[in-house]
Each structure stands twice: as C-alpha cells, then as structure tokens.
Design a protein around this motif. Structure first.
Motif, PDB file in Angstrom:
ATOM      1  N   ARG A  59      -5.574 -13.757 -18.254  1.00 13.65           N
ATOM      2  CA  ARG A  59      -6.881 -12.975 -18.102  1.00 13.65           C
ATOM      3  C   ARG A  59      -6.985 -12.422 -16.645  1.00 13.65           C
ATOM      4  NH1 ARG A  59     -11.922 -16.078 -20.486  1.00 13.65           N
ATOM      5  NH2 ARG A  59     -10.487 -15.972 -22.201  1.00 13.65           N
ATOM      6  N   GLU A  60      -7.040 -13.216 -15.875  1.00 12.57           N
ATOM      7  CA  GLU A  60      -7.439 -12.721 -14.399  1.00 12.57           C
ATOM      8  C   GLU A  60      -6.283 -11.968 -13.954  1.00 12.57           C
ATOM      9  OE1 GLU A  60      -9.855 -16.347 -15.395  1.00 12.57           O
ATOM     10  OE2 GLU A  60      -7.609 -15.817 -15.985  1.00 12.57           O
ATOM     11  N   LEU A  61      -5.244 -11.936 -14.299  1.00 15.75           N
ATOM     12  CA  LEU A  61      -4.084 -11.167 -13.863  1.00 15.75           C
ATOM     13  C   LEU A  61      -4.207  -9.881 -14.581  1.00 15.75           C
ATOM     14  CD1 LEU A  61      -2.965 -14.183 -13.502  1.00 15.75           C
ATOM     15  CD2 LEU A  61      -0.523 -13.134 -13.652  1.00 15.75           C
ATOM     16  N   LEU A  65      -4.707  -5.919 -12.850  1.00 21.48           N
ATOM     17  CA  LEU A  65      -4.109  -4.760 -12.749  1.00 21.48           C
ATOM     18  C   LEU A  65      -5.115  -3.560 -13.089  1.00 21.48           C
ATOM     19  CD1 LEU A  65      -1.082  -6.226 -15.181  1.00 21.48           C
ATOM     20  CD2 LEU A  65      -1.130  -5.409 -12.858  1.00 21.48           C
ATOM     21  N   ILE A  66      -6.084  -3.889 -14.252  1.00 22.16           N
ATOM     22  CA  ILE A  66      -6.993  -3.078 -14.634  1.00 22.16           C
ATOM     23  C   ILE A  66      -7.914  -2.401 -13.611  1.00 22.16           C
ATOM     24  CG2 ILE A  66      -9.059  -2.466 -16.265  1.00 22.16           C
ATOM     25  CD1 ILE A  66      -7.507  -4.578 -18.127  1.00 22.16           C
ATOM     26  N   ASN A  67      -8.438  -3.257 -12.339  1.00 23.60           N
ATOM     27  CA  ASN A  67      -9.187  -3.054 -11.463  1.00 23.60           C
ATOM     28  C   ASN A  67      -8.467  -2.291 -10.309  1.00 23.60           C
ATOM     29  OD1 ASN A  67     -11.302  -4.155 -12.937  1.00 23.60           O
ATOM     30  ND2 ASN A  67     -11.052  -6.201 -11.820  1.00 23.60           N
ATOM     31  N   ASN A  85      -3.631  -7.002 -23.805  1.00 26.37           N
ATOM     32  CA  ASN A  85      -4.891  -6.094 -23.774  1.00 26.37           C
ATOM     33  C   ASN A  85      -4.541  -4.692 -23.808  1.00 26.37           C
ATOM     34  OD1 ASN A  85      -6.282  -4.163 -21.637  1.00 26.37           O
ATOM     35  ND2 ASN A  85      -7.692  -6.355 -21.353  1.00 26.37           N
ATOM     36  N   PRO A  86      -4.966  -3.909 -24.584  1.00 21.44           N
ATOM     37  CA  PRO A  86      -4.725  -2.658 -25.056  1.00 21.44           C
ATOM     38  C   PRO A  86      -4.247  -1.624 -23.864  1.00 21.44           C
ATOM     39  CG  PRO A  86      -7.077  -2.841 -25.245  1.00 21.44           C
ATOM     40  CD  PRO A  86      -6.374  -4.171 -25.098  1.00 21.44           C
ATOM     41  N   ASN A  87      -4.973  -2.116 -22.578  1.00 18.31           N
ATOM     42  CA  ASN A  87      -4.514  -0.923 -21.355  1.00 18.31           C
ATOM     43  C   ASN A  87      -3.199  -1.619 -20.855  1.00 18.31           C
ATOM     44  OD1 ASN A  87      -7.015   0.345 -21.349  1.00 18.31           O
ATOM     45  ND2 ASN A  87      -8.063  -1.923 -20.939  1.00 18.31           N
ATOM     46  N   LEU A 193      11.235 -14.328 -18.200  1.00 18.89           N
ATOM     47  CA  LEU A 193      10.144 -13.923 -17.333  1.00 18.89           C
ATOM     48  C   LEU A 193       9.769 -12.096 -17.686  1.00 18.89           C
ATOM     49  CD1 LEU A 193      11.394 -14.949 -13.803  1.00 18.89           C
ATOM     50  CD2 LEU A 193       9.850 -16.229 -15.457  1.00 18.89           C
ATOM     51  N   ALA A 194       8.496 -12.006 -17.715  1.00 15.39           N
ATOM     52  CA  ALA A 194       7.798 -10.761 -18.243  1.00 15.39           C
ATOM     53  C   ALA A 194       7.327 -10.180 -16.846  1.00 15.39           C
ATOM     54  CB  ALA A 194       7.111 -11.001 -19.387  1.00 15.39           C
ATOM     55  N   VAL A 195       7.484  -8.675 -16.895  1.00 16.99           N
ATOM     56  CA  VAL A 195       6.410  -7.835 -15.962  1.00 16.99           C
ATOM     57  C   VAL A 195       5.585  -7.150 -16.617  1.00 16.99           C
ATOM     58  CG1 VAL A 195       6.527  -6.612 -13.930  1.00 16.99           C
ATOM     59  CG2 VAL A 195       8.584  -8.049 -14.456  1.00 16.99           C
ATOM     60  N   THR A 196       4.273  -7.301 -16.382  1.00 15.84           N
ATOM     61  CA  THR A 196       3.469  -6.370 -17.002  1.00 15.84           C
ATOM     62  C   THR A 196       2.684  -5.395 -16.016  1.00 15.84           C
ATOM     63  OG1 THR A 196       1.493  -7.722 -16.790  1.00 15.84           O
ATOM     64  CG2 THR A 196       2.722  -8.078 -18.611  1.00 15.84           C
ATOM     65  N   ALA A 197       2.282  -4.166 -16.624  1.00 13.26           N
ATOM     66  CA  ALA A 197       1.575  -3.033 -15.798  1.00 13.26           C
ATOM     67  C   ALA A 197       0.665  -2.456 -16.759  1.00 13.26           C
ATOM     68  CB  ALA A 197       2.682  -2.284 -15.227  1.00 13.26           C
ATOM     69  N   LEU A 198      -0.219  -1.457 -16.096  1.00 16.55           N
ATOM     70  CA  LEU A 198      -0.841  -0.624 -16.968  1.00 16.55           C
ATOM     71  C   LEU A 198      -0.059   0.412 -17.759  1.00 16.55           C
ATOM     72  CD1 LEU A 198      -3.722   0.552 -14.434  1.00 16.55           C
ATOM     73  CD2 LEU A 198      -3.920  -1.247 -16.257  1.00 16.55           C
ATOM     74  N   LYS A 199      -0.609   0.738 -18.974  1.00 17.71           N
ATOM     75  CA  LYS A 199       0.340   1.423 -19.693  1.00 17.71           C
ATOM     76  C   LYS A 199       0.573   3.013 -18.908  1.00 17.71           C
ATOM     77  CE  LYS A 199      -0.616  -0.164 -24.489  1.00 17.71           C
ATOM     78  NZ  LYS A 199      -1.306   0.183 -25.618  1.00 17.71           N
ATOM     79  N   GLY A 200       1.613   3.522 -19.468  1.00 19.86           N
ATOM     80  CA  GLY A 200       2.074   4.812 -18.775  1.00 19.86           C
ATOM     81  C   GLY A 200       2.764   4.807 -17.367  1.00 19.86           C
ATOM     82  N   ARG A 201       2.986   3.808 -16.730  1.00 18.21           N
ATOM     83  CA  ARG A 201       3.625   3.664 -15.618  1.00 18.21           C
ATOM     84  C   ARG A 201       5.184   3.795 -15.566  1.00 18.21           C
ATOM     85  NH1 ARG A 201       0.597   2.205 -11.167  1.00 18.21           N
ATOM     86  NH2 ARG A 201       2.288   3.000  -9.939  1.00 18.21           N
TER      87      ARG A 201
END
Length: 214
Positions: A59-61, A65-67, A85-87, A193-201
C-alpha cells in the motif's frame, strides 16, 4: 532519466533484493526510499486469519508511485495483491533462484523429529495446509516479523520451529539456520522479484527489461 527514485520496504531482506535487481543493471543510478508498509507496522494481524488486506505489503509503496515520490517499487513478487492498484502495473519480473521452503527449528530438528504438539510458525495458509498434511499432530500458529525476528522467536523457545522461504535465508546469508528443505508445494511467485511502476511507463519497462521474464 539521470537517477531513478526507487521505493522498497525497509527490512534488510528487502534492501538486499533491491541490490539484487540493480546488480542486473550496473549502469543505472538510483536513490533508495525505504518505507515501512502497513504489514510491517501491523504485526498484530495474522496472515492465517483471512482478514489481512490484499495490499498489506504494497500500500505505502503504491502511494509513493502514485504521488510521484518514486519512479519504481521493488517487491517480493508473492507480496503483490491478486488485484493490483488500477494505476500500477508490473513492468519486470525476475526468476527465482530457489522456490523451496525450509524448516528452521530449535536444535535443528527435522519435521519428522519434532515431537507431537510442537508449535510451528508460518504466515502462509498454503504452508499451513502442506504442513498439516505431513504432520497433523503439530500446532500450526501464525508468526510475524522479519526473517531474523522469526528465527529469534524460534531460538528463544516461543516457537519450536518456523517455515521460511529458502531464498530469503540464502539472501540473508542464513543458510546455517536450515534444518530441512521441505517437500512442499510453494507459492508460484516464491523467490521472484517484481518491479512495479505507474501504467504507461514504456521508458521504465525498457530499463528493467534485461533478464525480466515478462
């Protein structure tokens, strides 16, 4: 991008995992932002109860990203919720070097050597099921905390044993704590291990593509 802003959980294991990812990308500079997740703060919530939120460890991670406080987040892949998270999306996934579970026990007893009614700690319903299939005579109880804290709880006698991902013990250099590699079916994402980011990057996907299995 001159320097990536990377967010991860603040445990020793998580920080080792960040180093593991960037060892694959020696030319990429980054700034690390360590955070405690909801799950790190709420050790009172048992993961065996079925009441833990899906985003307990993300959640905090996700919020960072979103902020815009971070570009990417690095996770143990099995900590990701089924519904992200959908974003946010997974932009890289790295194969596990070890997918097994290990038993850590007082006096290094194996599972068959543990006395009936031994108290064995786990945070996984899947491990609970596998364990009771092999030893229906033991007590399976919830255990929380870092890997080091779980081992300490076993050594202090709070538990007779605990089940821990072998890859976590190896990453921490704690192979000597392994009493037995268990013949369990494990989480399909264990050790990855997974790497996440905002969609579209697409730019970030390109950076993390080497050795990613997606």
């Amino acid at each position: 991008m001159n320097q990536l802003k990377v967010v991860a959980r603040s445990s020793k294991l998580s920080l080792i995992q960040v180093n593991e990812v960037f060892a694959k990308l020696p030319n990429i500079s980054y700034t690390l932002i360590p955070l405690k997740s909801f799950g790190d703060k709420r050790l009172d919530i048992s993961l065996l109860s079925g009441k833990a939120p899906d985003d307990m460890f993300t959640r905090e991670l996700d919020e960072a990203l979103i902020n815009g406080d971070a570009d990417v987040a690095i996770h143990s892949a099995k900590d990701l919720p089924i519904n992200l998270n959908p974003n946010i999306e997974v932009i890289a996934l790295y194969e596990a070097t070890d997918k097994t579970d290990s038993l850590v026990s007082r006096n290094n007893l194996t599972l068959s050597q543990l006395p009936p009614q031994s108290k064995i700690g786990t945070s996984s319903p899947l491990r609970q099921k596998e364990l009771l299939t092999l030893r229906p005579d033991v007590q399976v109880v919830g255990i929380r905390g870092t890997i080091e804290e779980r081992i300490a709880q076993v050594r202090s006698g709070q538990y007779d044993a605990a089940i821990v991902a072998t890859c976590a013990l190896k990453r921490l250099g704690l192979q000597n704590e392994i009493a037995q590699i268990l013949p369990f079916s494990t989480h399909p994402m264990q050790g990855r291990l997974a790497v996440t980011a905002l969609k579209g990057r697409a730019d970030l996907k390109a950076i993390f593509a080497p050795q990613s299995i997606i």
